[in-house]
Write an enzyme that holds these catalytic residues in place. Structure first.
Site, PDB file in Angstrom:
ATOM      1  N   GLU A 128      -6.649  18.385 -33.453  1.00  0.00           N
ATOM      2  CA  GLU A 128      -6.879  17.073 -34.630  1.00  0.00           C
ATOM      3  C   GLU A 128      -6.344  17.177 -35.714  1.00  0.00           C
ATOM      4  O   GLU A 128      -5.694  16.363 -36.200  1.00  0.00           O
ATOM      5  CB  GLU A 128      -8.056  16.427 -34.171  1.00  0.00           C
ATOM      6  CG  GLU A 128      -8.308  16.089 -32.606  1.00  0.00           C
ATOM      7  CD  GLU A 128      -7.489  14.928 -32.364  1.00  0.00           C
ATOM      8  OE1 GLU A 128      -6.979  14.328 -32.941  1.00  0.00           O
ATOM      9  OE2 GLU A 128      -7.609  14.744 -30.872  1.00  0.00           O
TER      10      GLU A 128
ATOM     11  N   TYR B  86     -11.834   9.353 -37.981  1.00  0.00           N
ATOM     12  CA  TYR B  86     -11.084   9.714 -37.008  1.00  0.00           C
ATOM     13  C   TYR B  86     -11.388  10.805 -36.039  1.00  0.00           C
ATOM     14  O   TYR B  86     -11.772  10.698 -35.061  1.00  0.00           O
ATOM     15  CB  TYR B  86      -9.521   9.526 -37.218  1.00  0.00           C
ATOM     16  CG  TYR B  86      -8.887  10.138 -36.141  1.00  0.00           C
ATOM     17  CD1 TYR B  86      -8.496   9.260 -35.022  1.00  0.00           C
ATOM     18  CD2 TYR B  86      -8.379  11.161 -36.109  1.00  0.00           C
ATOM     19  CE1 TYR B  86      -7.821   9.637 -33.876  1.00  0.00           C
ATOM     20  CE2 TYR B  86      -7.487  11.513 -34.986  1.00  0.00           C
ATOM     21  CZ  TYR B  86      -7.325  11.152 -33.973  1.00  0.00           C
ATOM     22  OH  TYR B  86      -6.809  11.652 -32.845  1.00  0.00           O
TER      23      TYR B  86
ATOM     24  N   ASP C 245      -6.222   5.820 -34.371  1.00  0.00           N
ATOM     25  CA  ASP C 245      -5.348   6.310 -35.489  1.00  0.00           C
ATOM     26  C   ASP C 245      -4.426   5.378 -35.747  1.00  0.00           C
ATOM     27  O   ASP C 245      -4.565   4.188 -35.274  1.00  0.00           O
ATOM     28  CB  ASP C 245      -5.066   7.571 -35.141  1.00  0.00           C
ATOM     29  CG  ASP C 245      -3.997   7.615 -33.926  1.00  0.00           C
ATOM     30  OD1 ASP C 245      -4.071   6.435 -33.176  1.00  0.00           O
ATOM     31  OD2 ASP C 245      -3.188   8.591 -33.327  1.00  0.00           O
TER      32      ASP C 245
ATOM     33  N   CYS D  14       5.169   2.138 -27.987  1.00  0.00           N
ATOM     34  CA  CYS D  14       4.831   1.071 -28.954  1.00  0.00           C
ATOM     35  C   CYS D  14       5.025   1.798 -30.083  1.00  0.00           C
ATOM     36  O   CYS D  14       4.292   1.692 -30.872  1.00  0.00           O
ATOM     37  CB  CYS D  14       3.357   0.463 -28.590  1.00  0.00           C
ATOM     38  SG  CYS D  14       3.301  -0.840 -29.589  1.00  0.00           S
TER      39      CYS D  14
ATOM     40  N   CYS E  79       9.613  -2.076 -25.141  1.00  0.00           N
ATOM     41  CA  CYS E  79       8.737  -3.003 -24.577  1.00  0.00           C
ATOM     42  C   CYS E  79       9.106  -3.099 -22.852  1.00  0.00           C
ATOM     43  O   CYS E  79       8.310  -3.492 -22.240  1.00  0.00           O
ATOM     44  CB  CYS E  79       8.711  -4.361 -25.120  1.00  0.00           C
ATOM     45  SG  CYS E  79       8.105  -4.491 -26.799  1.00  0.00           S
TER      46      CYS E  79
ATOM     47  N   CYS F 106       6.632  -0.687 -21.188  1.00  0.00           N
ATOM     48  CA  CYS F 106       5.391  -0.808 -21.527  1.00  0.00           C
ATOM     49  C   CYS F 106       4.658  -1.178 -20.272  1.00  0.00           C
ATOM     50  O   CYS F 106       4.935  -2.283 -19.490  1.00  0.00           O
ATOM     51  CB  CYS F 106       5.217  -1.749 -22.612  1.00  0.00           C
ATOM     52  SG  CYS F 106       3.494  -1.859 -23.197  1.00  0.00           S
TER      53      CYS F 106
ATOM     54  N   CYS G  74       0.988  -8.281 -23.419  1.00  0.00           N
ATOM     55  CA  CYS G  74       0.848  -8.171 -24.847  1.00  0.00           C
ATOM     56  C   CYS G  74       1.225  -9.561 -25.345  1.00  0.00           C
ATOM     57  O   CYS G  74       2.054  -9.922 -25.191  1.00  0.00           O
ATOM     58  CB  CYS G  74       2.196  -6.947 -25.038  1.00  0.00           C
ATOM     59  SG  CYS G  74       2.518  -6.926 -26.891  1.00  0.00           S
TER      60      CYS G  74
END
Length: 289
Positions: A33, A116, A134, A189, A196, A199, A204
C-alpha cells in the site's frame, strides 16, 4: 450502486496481483500500500516481491539502515515513503511485537500511515468492514452515484461517508466490495478513457445522464520533466549507485541547465533527511554518511 454485480465482476476479472495471494501477511500488504501510492502497479510488483523476500517481517527491515532501504526503493519515486516505512518497521518491531495492529486508530498512529493506508490494511489484511477510499474509488463514486464526470476536491470526512454508505452488511462481502471499487476505477472507470461498455454497473448515474461533461475547474496534471522532482531523482540515482559518499562535483553533473534548481533540489533532500553530508563535505544516502 449494484454491489452484487460489482462483486461478481471482480471475482471474474480481478487482476492477479502478488499482494492478493493467499498467505500474504498484514506487514506485506502494508508495504504494498505504501509503494502503490502515486506509483503504477507494473513498477511496484517486482520491487515488492524483492522486499517481501528481503524483509518478510518488520524487524528485518528495522535491522537494516535507512540507506539500504532507500537504495532498495530504487526508482519508485517519492523516496520519503521509504524512510517513513523504515521508521514504521522500527515502531512495529519495538512496540507492537513485530506485528501490524488491526485497529484503524492504532494504525493511524504509526509513522507514514494516513487515512487511506490505515483502512486499507484493516480491510484487506484483516477483513474489517471499513470504507477504503483512494483516487480510483472517489472517481467511481462521483460517476456512478453522483453523476459527475470527475470527482471534486478530496474531503476525508465526506469521501469516507460516501463509501461507507455503499458497503455491504457482511464483513466478507464488504472487503471484496472495497477491492472491487478500486479495481473498477483502476481498469475500467479510468480518468481519461472510461470503458463504459465493459462496466458491470448498469445503474451508473453518469451514464444514465448521458455522460455530461465536467463543468468545474480543469483537473491539474502533475508534470515531471524539468521539475525539482526530476532533479531530486537524478541526484538520488547517483547516491544509490555509489558504494560510498560522493563529491559534490559528481552531483553537479546531473543537472547543468539550472544550477539554482539543482542546488535547491539537493538542499531539499538534505532537509527531508534523505541525504546527509559528511564532516569532510561528501554526500551520501541517509545513514551511510
Amino acid at each position: 450502486m449494484n454491489s452484487s454485480a460489482l462483486i461478481s465482476w471482480f471475482e471474474r476479472e480481478a487482476r492477479e496481483l502478488p499482494w492478493r495471494r493467499e498467505g500474504v501477511t498484514a506487514w506485506q500488504i502494508l508495504m504494498s500500500e505504501i509503494m502503490l501510492q502515486q506509483t503504477p502497479v507494473v513498477r511496484v510488483a517486482p520491487v515488492w516481491e524483492q522486499w517481501v523476500e528481503r524483509w518478510p517481517v518488520p524487524s528485518a527491515m528495522a535491522a537494516s539502515s535507512q540507506g539500504e532501504v532507500l537504495r532498495a526503493w530504487g526508482k519508485l519515486g517519492y523516496p520519503r515513503r521509504a524512510l517513513r516505512l523504515h521508521e514504521c518497521a522500527r515502531v512495529l518491531a519495538t512496540e507492537h511485537g513485530d506485528a501490524v495492529p488491526t485497529d484503524v486508530d492504532v494504525l493511524l498512529g504509526l509513522p507514514g500511515i494516513g487515512a487511506y493506508t490505515a483502512r486499507a490494511v484493516a480491510c484487506f489484511a484483516y477483513g474489517q468492514r471499513v470504507p477504503v477510499v483512494d483516487t480510483n474509488v472517489r472517481r467511481v463514486i462521483a460517476r456512478s452515484v453522483h453523476g459527475q464526470a470527475e470527482q471534486g476536491n478530496p474531503s476525508t470526512t465526506r469521501d469516507l461517508a460516501d463509501a461507507a454508505q455503499l458497503l455491504p452488511r457482511t464483513r466478507t462481502r464488504a472487503t471484496v466490495f472495497s477491492a472491487a471499487l478500486m479495481e473498477l476505477g483502476a481498469t475500467i472507470c479510468t480518468a481519461r478513457t472510461p470503458d463504459c461498455a465493459r462496466c458491470p454497473l448498469d445503474d451508473c448515474a453518469w451514464v444514465l445522464a448521458g455522460r455530461p461533461e465536467h463543468t468545474g475547474p480543469p483537473r491539474k496534471v502533475q508534470k515531471f520533466v524539468g521539475t525539482d522532482r526530476q532533479v531530486r531523482g537524478r541526484l538520488m540515482d547517483v547516491l544509490r549507485e555509489s558504494h560510498g559518499p560522493v563529491e559534490r562535483a559528481r552531483l553537479d553533473l546531473v543537472w547543468l541547465t539550472d544550477t539554482g534548481q539543482r542546488d535547491r533540489a539537493l538542499h531539499s533532500l538534505l532537509v527531508d533527511g534523505l541525504v546527509e553530508q559528511t564532516e569532510d563535505g561528501l554526500f551520501a544516502l541517509a545513514g551511510e554518511g
